[in-house]
Design a protein around this motif. Sequence first.
Motif, PDB file in Angstrom:
ATOM      1  N   LEU A  37       0.805  -1.265  -0.133  1.00 12.47           N
ATOM      2  CA  LEU A  37      -0.040   0.066   0.039  1.00 12.47           C
ATOM      3  C   LEU A  37       0.967   1.330  -0.114  1.00 12.47           C
ATOM      4  CD1 LEU A  37      -3.071   0.947   0.206  1.00 12.47           C
ATOM      5  CD2 LEU A  37      -2.776   1.096   2.523  1.00 12.47           C
ATOM      6  N   TYR A  38       2.079   1.060   0.744  1.00 11.10           N
ATOM      7  CA  TYR A  38       3.077   2.309   0.695  1.00 11.10           C
ATOM      8  C   TYR A  38       3.329   2.714  -0.498  1.00 11.10           C
ATOM      9  CZ  TYR A  38       6.947   5.191   1.930  1.00 11.10           C
ATOM     10  OH  TYR A  38       8.092   5.998   1.938  1.00 11.10           O
ATOM     11  N   ARG A  39       3.907   1.539  -1.251  1.00  7.29           N
ATOM     12  CA  ARG A  39       4.532   1.624  -2.441  1.00  7.29           C
ATOM     13  C   ARG A  39       3.429   2.098  -3.674  1.00  7.29           C
ATOM     14  NH1 ARG A  39       7.786  -2.979  -1.378  1.00  7.29           N
ATOM     15  NH2 ARG A  39       6.280  -4.388  -2.279  1.00  7.29           N
ATOM     16  N   ALA A  40       2.282   1.697  -3.497  1.00  6.15           N
ATOM     17  CA  ALA A  40       1.271   2.401  -4.337  1.00  6.15           C
ATOM     18  C   ALA A  40       1.094   3.625  -4.238  1.00  6.15           C
ATOM     19  CB  ALA A  40       0.003   1.437  -4.054  1.00  6.15           C
ATOM     20  N   LEU A  41       1.154   4.380  -3.041  1.00  6.81           N
ATOM     21  CA  LEU A  41       1.012   5.651  -2.830  1.00  6.81           C
ATOM     22  C   LEU A  41       2.148   6.155  -3.621  1.00  6.81           C
ATOM     23  CD1 LEU A  41      -0.332   5.916   0.977  1.00  6.81           C
ATOM     24  CD2 LEU A  41      -1.232   6.891  -1.055  1.00  6.81           C
ATOM     25  N   ARG A  42       3.352   5.718  -3.325  1.00 10.53           N
ATOM     26  CA  ARG A  42       4.474   6.286  -4.128  1.00 10.53           C
ATOM     27  C   ARG A  42       4.477   6.128  -5.396  1.00 10.53           C
ATOM     28  NH1 ARG A  42       9.992   7.005  -0.880  1.00 10.53           N
ATOM     29  NH2 ARG A  42      10.018   8.495  -2.614  1.00 10.53           N
ATOM     30  N   LEU A  43       3.917   5.053  -6.099  1.00 11.18           N
ATOM     31  CA  LEU A  43       3.771   5.134  -7.466  1.00 11.18           C
ATOM     32  C   LEU A  43       2.803   6.272  -8.006  1.00 11.18           C
ATOM     33  CD1 LEU A  43       3.444   1.404  -8.065  1.00 11.18           C
ATOM     34  CD2 LEU A  43       5.245   2.865  -9.041  1.00 11.18           C
ATOM     35  N   LEU A  44       1.964   6.608  -7.054  1.00  6.24           N
ATOM     36  CA  LEU A  44       0.925   7.668  -7.615  1.00  6.24           C
ATOM     37  C   LEU A  44       1.519   9.000  -7.593  1.00  6.24           C
ATOM     38  CD1 LEU A  44      -2.506   6.916  -5.546  1.00  6.24           C
ATOM     39  CD2 LEU A  44      -2.257   7.597  -8.186  1.00  6.24           C
ATOM     40  N   ALA A  45       2.472   9.108  -6.476  1.00  2.00           N
ATOM     41  CA  ALA A  45       3.357  10.454  -6.414  1.00  2.00           C
ATOM     42  C   ALA A  45       4.310  10.475  -7.662  1.00  2.00           C
ATOM     43  CB  ALA A  45       4.095  10.443  -5.383  1.00  2.00           C
ATOM     44  N   GLU A  46       4.861   9.316  -8.116  1.00  2.00           N
ATOM     45  CA  GLU A  46       5.675   9.445  -9.122  1.00  2.00           C
ATOM     46  C   GLU A  46       5.057   9.662 -10.518  1.00  2.00           C
ATOM     47  OE1 GLU A  46       7.964   5.715  -8.378  1.00  2.00           O
ATOM     48  OE2 GLU A  46       9.240   6.743  -6.950  1.00  2.00           O
ATOM     49  N   ILE A  47       3.914   9.441 -10.501  1.00  2.00           N
ATOM     50  CA  ILE A  47       3.111   9.924 -11.820  1.00  2.00           C
ATOM     51  C   ILE A  47       3.349  11.265 -12.134  1.00  2.00           C
ATOM     52  CG2 ILE A  47       0.913  10.096 -13.030  1.00  2.00           C
ATOM     53  CD1 ILE A  47       0.207   7.630 -11.498  1.00  2.00           C
ATOM     54  N   ALA A  48       3.320  11.748 -11.111  1.00  2.00           N
ATOM     55  CA  ALA A  48       3.374  13.538 -11.198  1.00  2.00           C
ATOM     56  C   ALA A  48       5.082  13.756 -11.441  1.00  2.00           C
ATOM     57  CB  ALA A  48       2.878  14.336  -9.900  1.00  2.00           C
ATOM     58  N   GLN A  49       5.802  13.032 -11.159  1.00  2.00           N
ATOM     59  CA  GLN A  49       7.132  13.319 -11.325  1.00  2.00           C
ATOM     60  C   GLN A  49       7.820  12.795 -12.810  1.00  2.00           C
ATOM     61  OE1 GLN A  49       8.971  15.183  -9.281  1.00  2.00           O
ATOM     62  NE2 GLN A  49       8.010  15.084  -7.393  1.00  2.00           N
ATOM     63  N   GLY A  50       6.956  12.039 -13.422  1.00  2.00           N
ATOM     64  CA  GLY A  50       7.381  11.587 -14.549  1.00  2.00           C
ATOM     65  C   GLY A  50       8.191  10.268 -14.585  1.00  2.00           C
ATOM     66  N   ARG A  51       7.881   9.260 -13.499  1.00  2.00           N
ATOM     67  CA  ARG A  51       8.927   8.509 -13.006  1.00  2.00           C
ATOM     68  C   ARG A  51       8.278   7.003 -12.817  1.00  2.00           C
ATOM     69  NH1 ARG A  51      11.637  12.094  -9.369  1.00  2.00           N
ATOM     70  NH2 ARG A  51      10.568  11.095  -7.764  1.00  2.00           N
ATOM     71  N   VAL A  52       6.945   7.025 -13.012  1.00  2.00           N
ATOM     72  CA  VAL A  52       6.155   5.686 -12.696  1.00  2.00           C
ATOM     73  C   VAL A  52       6.526   4.739 -13.578  1.00  2.00           C
ATOM     74  CG1 VAL A  52       4.059   6.332 -14.312  1.00  2.00           C
ATOM     75  CG2 VAL A  52       3.874   4.859 -12.165  1.00  2.00           C
ATOM     76  N   ILE A  53       6.963   4.796 -15.106  1.00  2.00           N
ATOM     77  CA  ILE A  53       7.080   3.687 -15.702  1.00  2.00           C
ATOM     78  C   ILE A  53       8.554   3.164 -15.357  1.00  2.00           C
ATOM     79  CG2 ILE A  53       7.782   2.883 -17.993  1.00  2.00           C
ATOM     80  CD1 ILE A  53       4.950   3.660 -17.485  1.00  2.00           C
ATOM     81  N   GLN A  54       9.490   3.842 -15.041  1.00  2.00           N
ATOM     82  CA  GLN A  54      10.856   3.403 -14.530  1.00  2.00           C
ATOM     83  C   GLN A  54      10.889   2.834 -13.259  1.00  2.00           C
ATOM     84  OE1 GLN A  54       9.885   6.370 -15.752  1.00  2.00           O
ATOM     85  NE2 GLN A  54      11.562   7.530 -16.656  1.00  2.00           N
ATOM     86  N   SER A  55       9.750   3.337 -12.235  1.00  2.00           N
ATOM     87  CA  SER A  55       9.868   2.591 -10.875  1.00  2.00           C
ATOM     88  C   SER A  55       9.040   1.330 -11.210  1.00  2.00           C
ATOM     89  CB  SER A  55       8.856   3.518 -10.157  1.00  2.00           C
ATOM     90  OG  SER A  55       9.316   4.669 -10.081  1.00  2.00           O
ATOM     91  N   LEU A  56       8.165   1.172 -11.961  1.00  5.50           N
ATOM     92  CA  LEU A  56       7.538  -0.264 -12.331  1.00  5.50           C
ATOM     93  C   LEU A  56       8.580  -1.315 -12.840  1.00  5.50           C
ATOM     94  CD1 LEU A  56       4.123   0.696 -13.251  1.00  5.50           C
ATOM     95  CD2 LEU A  56       4.672  -0.558 -11.299  1.00  5.50           C
ATOM     96  N   ALA A  57       9.366  -0.772 -13.895  1.00  7.35           N
ATOM     97  CA  ALA A  57      10.300  -1.326 -14.779  1.00  7.35           C
ATOM     98  C   ALA A  57      11.466  -1.953 -13.550  1.00  7.35           C
ATOM     99  CB  ALA A  57      11.085  -0.786 -15.807  1.00  7.35           C
ATOM    100  N   ALA A  58      11.696  -0.807 -12.498  1.00  7.29           N
ATOM    101  CA  ALA A  58      12.903  -1.586 -11.609  1.00  7.29           C
ATOM    102  C   ALA A  58      12.192  -2.683 -10.622  1.00  7.29           C
ATOM    103  CB  ALA A  58      13.155  -0.126 -10.806  1.00  7.29           C
ATOM    104  N   GLU A  59      10.935  -2.525 -10.677  1.00 13.28           N
ATOM    105  CA  GLU A  59      10.212  -3.880  -9.931  1.00 13.28           C
ATOM    106  C   GLU A  59      10.227  -5.148 -10.490  1.00 13.28           C
ATOM    107  OE1 GLU A  59       6.983  -2.977  -7.007  1.00 13.28           O
ATOM    108  OE2 GLU A  59       7.240  -0.742  -7.626  1.00 13.28           O
ATOM    109  N   GLY A  60      10.930  -5.209 -11.723  1.00 10.81           N
ATOM    110  CA  GLY A  60      10.826  -6.340 -12.551  1.00 10.81           C
ATOM    111  C   GLY A  60       9.850  -6.322 -13.660  1.00 10.81           C
ATOM    112  N   GLY A  61       9.213  -5.036 -14.095  1.00  7.51           N
ATOM    113  CA  GLY A  61       8.330  -4.722 -14.838  1.00  7.51           C
ATOM    114  C   GLY A  61       6.782  -5.120 -14.368  1.00  7.51           C
ATOM    115  N   LEU A  62       5.831  -5.004 -15.407  1.00  6.17           N
ATOM    116  CA  LEU A  62       4.557  -4.735 -14.906  1.00  6.17           C
ATOM    117  C   LEU A  62       3.954  -6.418 -14.416  1.00  6.17           C
ATOM    118  CD1 LEU A  62       1.851  -3.037 -14.412  1.00  6.17           C
ATOM    119  CD2 LEU A  62       1.086  -3.814 -16.753  1.00  6.17           C
TER     120      LEU A  62
END
Length: 388
Positions: A37-62
């Motif tokens: 749940l904490y990481r899901a909130l971080r992903l929401l914040a990273e959308i506004a930073q333009g980093r959500v795709i890179q963050s998901l890729a770093a977790e091993g991809g979708l």
Amino acid sequence: MITRLAVSGYRSLRDVRLSLGPLNVVTGANGTGKSSLYRALRLLAEIAQGRVIQSLAAEGGLPSTLWAGPETLSRTMKRGVHPVQGTTRSTRVALKLGFAGPDYGYAIDLGLPPPPDGPRASRFTRDPEIKVESVWTGELLGRANAFAERRGPFVRVRDDGGQWREVYRSLSPADSMMTHGADPREALELLLLRDRMRDWRFYDQLRTDRDAPARRPQIGTRTPVLGGDGADLAAAIQTILEIGDHEALATTIDDAFPRARLEVSEADGYFELAMEQHGLLRPLKAAELSDGTLRYLLLVAALLSPRPPELMILNEPEASLHPDLLAPLARLIAAAATRSQIVVVSHADGLVSALRREADSREIVLEKELSETLVRDGERPSWNWPAR
């Protein structure tokens, strides 16, 4: 303030919807989904930073972050009558994140890219694609209250007359309309919402180890917002002393460490924090403080920020703290919740109980059933996802 949070298809969060208040305490046993749940909130914040795709890729991809269980869990599976097994998928693979409040709501739907085709097919197969985004007014998405939406490469916004106007025809599947569609003339509301999301603060990597930057002198510049690793602690404390609530700082330190006082020294532009404690002949520098004491000071600097954010998320703030510090920490968090909306993720019964006593907090207890995260006795608010 965020009043509704929705996550679907992310790790164990198959379909979680939460009602939030000014102070929220997320708790539960180990492995129940608190970190997800904490990481899901971080992903929401990273959308506004333009980093959500890179963050998901770093977790091993979708595929590595998607819910690994069956699309639906039947009653017989839950009762153990039939084994848990996959069924024919009736919906597209999707990871969905969204939040809403009295003013605005936002949701995003991420999916898998098309399968590689031909010898020149892209090798970036771990990168998910943004399929749909929507921004609306109010807490619940409906037919008439959406004012910006993205479907595939197309983005459109409503004008002042309520008519849809296309502003993008070829937005990359890796780019969010929150970063590329926010414009002060074309889409002012998107710009404002994006900036609000960028102001969210997350604290889960405050370092207190022997080599932690906070233990060493650092270049001092005015610091109304403590950094994520706490390296600028001395400057943040000095900023509170000069332009923040210095009386609240003194009271907070005395509450946790009776008759103690903080001081910041300066030499050639470098700031260093020290703490005077009753019974000692000299102040102890940050390098000499225990891990628990230093961590508490880092939390003080974060929570007494002269520039309070709309939303602050603390992940296991009790780490390294002595049990005697949990009650003062709860009082500090409760006071900060009058200035910012706060989400505390914790499995420490002492802190959770103290927050329950100190403030009108909303306690969110997570449980696991067949590897799926559920909210115990939780209100399940209404929620509509935008359709692809």
